[in-house]
Design a protein around this motif. Structure first.
Motif, PDB file in Angstrom:
ATOM      1  N   GLY A  38       0.808  -1.212   0.000  1.00  0.00           N
ATOM      2  CA  GLY A  38       0.000   0.000   0.000  1.00  0.00           C
ATOM      3  C   GLY A  38       0.838   1.257   0.000  1.00  0.00           C
ATOM      4  O   GLY A  38       0.405   2.279   0.534  1.00  0.00           O
ATOM      5  N   ILE A  39       2.036   1.178  -0.601  1.00  0.00           N
ATOM      6  CA  ILE A  39       2.903   2.350  -0.632  1.00  0.00           C
ATOM      7  C   ILE A  39       2.755   3.080  -1.959  1.00  0.00           C
ATOM      8  O   ILE A  39       2.238   2.532  -2.941  1.00  0.00           O
ATOM      9  N   GLU A  40       3.237   4.301  -2.001  1.00  0.00           N
ATOM     10  CA  GLU A  40       3.211   5.069  -3.235  1.00  0.00           C
ATOM     11  C   GLU A  40       4.036   4.347  -4.302  1.00  0.00           C
ATOM     12  O   GLU A  40       5.174   3.950  -4.066  1.00  0.00           O
ATOM     13  N   GLY A  41       3.452   4.164  -5.471  1.00  0.00           N
ATOM     14  CA  GLY A  41       4.135   3.490  -6.564  1.00  0.00           C
ATOM     15  C   GLY A  41       3.876   2.004  -6.629  1.00  0.00           C
ATOM     16  O   GLY A  41       4.023   1.391  -7.696  1.00  0.00           O
ATOM     17  N   ILE A  42       3.525   1.387  -5.516  1.00  0.00           N
ATOM     18  CA  ILE A  42       3.140  -0.037  -5.499  1.00  0.00           C
ATOM     19  C   ILE A  42       1.953  -0.169  -4.553  1.00  0.00           C
ATOM     20  O   ILE A  42       2.099  -0.494  -3.374  1.00  0.00           O
ATOM     21  N   ASP A  43       0.782   0.129  -5.070  1.00  0.00           N
ATOM     22  CA  ASP A  43      -0.428   0.184  -4.245  1.00  0.00           C
ATOM     23  C   ASP A  43      -1.469  -0.743  -4.871  1.00  0.00           C
ATOM     24  O   ASP A  43      -2.114  -0.402  -5.856  1.00  0.00           O
ATOM     25  N   CYS A  44      -1.601  -1.944  -4.310  1.00  0.00           N
ATOM     26  CA  CYS A  44      -2.450  -2.981  -4.902  1.00  0.00           C
ATOM     27  C   CYS A  44      -3.916  -2.566  -4.919  1.00  0.00           C
ATOM     28  O   CYS A  44      -4.450  -2.072  -3.917  1.00  0.00           O
ATOM     29  N   LYS A  45      -4.551  -2.811  -6.048  1.00  0.00           N
ATOM     30  CA  LYS A  45      -5.985  -2.590  -6.163  1.00  0.00           C
ATOM     31  C   LYS A  45      -6.749  -3.702  -5.457  1.00  0.00           C
ATOM     32  O   LYS A  45      -6.228  -4.797  -5.228  1.00  0.00           O
ATOM     33  N   ASN A  54      -4.097   1.394  -0.051  1.00  0.00           N
ATOM     34  CA  ASN A  54      -3.807   2.608   0.713  1.00  0.00           C
ATOM     35  C   ASN A  54      -4.983   3.577   0.720  1.00  0.00           C
ATOM     36  O   ASN A  54      -5.219   4.261   1.724  1.00  0.00           O
ATOM     37  N   GLU A  55      -5.720   3.644  -0.370  1.00  0.00           N
ATOM     38  CA  GLU A  55      -6.870   4.554  -0.413  1.00  0.00           C
ATOM     39  C   GLU A  55      -7.907   4.196   0.642  1.00  0.00           C
ATOM     40  O   GLU A  55      -8.435   5.077   1.324  1.00  0.00           O
ATOM     41  N   ILE A  56      -8.187   2.906   0.806  1.00  0.00           N
ATOM     42  CA  ILE A  56      -9.201   2.539   1.809  1.00  0.00           C
ATOM     43  C   ILE A  56      -8.655   2.684   3.222  1.00  0.00           C
ATOM     44  O   ILE A  56      -9.401   3.003   4.150  1.00  0.00           O
ATOM     45  N   ILE A  57      -7.353   2.486   3.392  1.00  0.00           N
ATOM     46  CA  ILE A  57      -6.767   2.690   4.719  1.00  0.00           C
ATOM     47  C   ILE A  57      -6.861   4.155   5.125  1.00  0.00           C
ATOM     48  O   ILE A  57      -7.208   4.473   6.274  1.00  0.00           O
ATOM     49  N   GLN A  58      -6.569   5.058   4.214  1.00  0.00           N
ATOM     50  CA  GLN A  58      -6.572   6.484   4.551  1.00  0.00           C
ATOM     51  C   GLN A  58      -7.979   7.003   4.864  1.00  0.00           C
ATOM     52  O   GLN A  58      -8.122   7.986   5.596  1.00  0.00           O
ATOM     53  N   ASP A  70      -0.811   6.631   8.666  1.00  0.00           N
ATOM     54  CA  ASP A  70      -0.016   5.424   8.464  1.00  0.00           C
ATOM     55  C   ASP A  70      -0.314   4.792   7.110  1.00  0.00           C
ATOM     56  O   ASP A  70      -1.469   4.766   6.671  1.00  0.00           O
ATOM     57  N   VAL A  71       0.725   4.263   6.458  1.00  0.00           N
ATOM     58  CA  VAL A  71       0.516   3.306   5.381  1.00  0.00           C
ATOM     59  C   VAL A  71       0.546   1.921   6.010  1.00  0.00           C
ATOM     60  O   VAL A  71       0.976   1.746   7.159  1.00  0.00           O
ATOM     61  N   ALA A 179       7.579  -1.481   5.099  1.00  0.00           N
ATOM     62  CA  ALA A 179       7.090  -0.674   3.982  1.00  0.00           C
ATOM     63  C   ALA A 179       7.950   0.541   3.661  1.00  0.00           C
ATOM     64  O   ALA A 179       7.528   1.412   2.908  1.00  0.00           O
ATOM     65  N   THR A 180       9.160   0.599   4.218  1.00  0.00           N
ATOM     66  CA  THR A 180      10.153   1.570   3.764  1.00  0.00           C
ATOM     67  C   THR A 180      10.912   0.912   2.617  1.00  0.00           C
ATOM     68  O   THR A 180      11.889   0.194   2.830  1.00  0.00           O
TER      69      THR A 180
END
Length: 298
Positions: A38-45, A54-58, A70-71, A179-180
């Motif tokens: 769920g990080i920027e550039g690799i964010d699974c649909k 990441n969208e649903i987490i935020q 948090d991611v 996730a770093t």
């Protein structure tokens, strides 16, 4: 519960063997199939949704046992190589905070579904001096100062942040990492990128974050076993009837072999399911699964 759509990434050292783990059939040299990220550039649909993890987490981080901003703190992938990876190191927590503005560094673990052809990976160094490592890098003989760490099929190897290492030719692993997603390369065999340029090295940062005293840790990880590290807990089991997450934070169930159905939705090898805190779901089918649970320690 959310079923994720894996994302594939092409790498110069990649392999078509990852097609079997839900890899993109249009990519021949797949280096990693990101099963949960769920990080920027690799964010699974998410299956059946236009949204990403990441969208649903935020929208509601507390629903996942996370804090605002948090991611998801783990990345799960299947990684494989038909050539050696670069000699590399990942930042420690302290280094990541100071130099990368990240809350934590990157420790990881590899579960060897297929061992490397030569029966070893690079892990740790034989030299006790950073200067001799830098000299070896300059002279392109870095392998002279690295340990060839023996590996067998089904070994689990934990690599704490700040430890020099490299996956070697032939290996295929289930990989869990923080996730770093930052890698500092010491040496890359003078390989060229897709534009014909030598791939970037990061020798200064790599030597700064390198912790000479650190050791990798090898564990067995048979079905029925649980392994706990500072950054995560992983459980290996055969899943039938139910998938359950007893933790108070969202966990990721990843299919290593077999196939599951959640209702009429199939979940294949290489796919992951995000289970919300203390959630249990009914499944049909049978699969070999690893359940990964992050630890919020920072």
């Amino acid at each position: 519960m959310f079923i994720l759509i894996p994302e594939s990434r092409e790498r110069v050292w990649g392999t078509p063997r990852l097609h079997a783990y839900s890899g993109d059939q249009n990519i021949n040299q797949i280096g990693s199939v990101y099963s949960a990220s769920g990080i920027e550039g690799i964010d699974c649909k998410i299956v059946g949704s236009y949204q990403s993890l990441n969208e649903i987490i935020q929208i509601d981080p507390e629903r996942f046992g996370l804090r605002e901003g948090d991611v998801y703190p783990l990345i799960i992938s299947f990684t494989a190589c038909d050539k050696n990876l670069s000699i590399q190191v990942h930042p420690t927590d302290e280094y990541a905070r100071i130099h990368e503005s990240m809350p934590y560094g990157k420790s990881e673990a590899w579960y060897f579904i297929t061992p490397p052809e030569e029966g070893w990976i690079y892990a740790e160094q034989t030299s006790k001096e950073k200067e001799s490592i830098l000299t070896a890098v300059d002279d392109k003989r870095v392998s002279d100062v690295l340990q060839e760490y023996p590996i067998q099929q089904y070994d689990l190897v934990y690599i704490p942040s700040g430890t020099i290492h490299a996956l070697t030719k032939g290996a295929l692993v289930y990989e869990i990492q923080q996730a770093t997603d930052i890698t500092y390369r010491f040496y890359d065999y003078d390989r060229l990128d897709k534009d014909g340029k030598k791939r970037e090295l990061h020798v200064e940062k790599a030597i700064e974050t390198l912790k000479l005293e650190q050791k990798v840790e090898k564990d067995s990880f048979d079905i029925g076993q649980t392994v706990e590290k500072r950054e995560f807990t992983i459980q290996h089991f055969s899943a039938t009837d139910f998938l359950s997450n007893p933790a108070k934070i969202a966990s990721v169930a990843t299919i290593l072999s077999g196939e599951l159905y959640i209702g009429d939705q199939p979940c294949a090898m290489g796919q992951s399911i995000v289970l919300l805190p203390e959630e249990s779901i009914e499944i049909t089918g049978c699969a070999e699964v690893v359940l990964a649970t992050p630890h919020i320690y920072w």
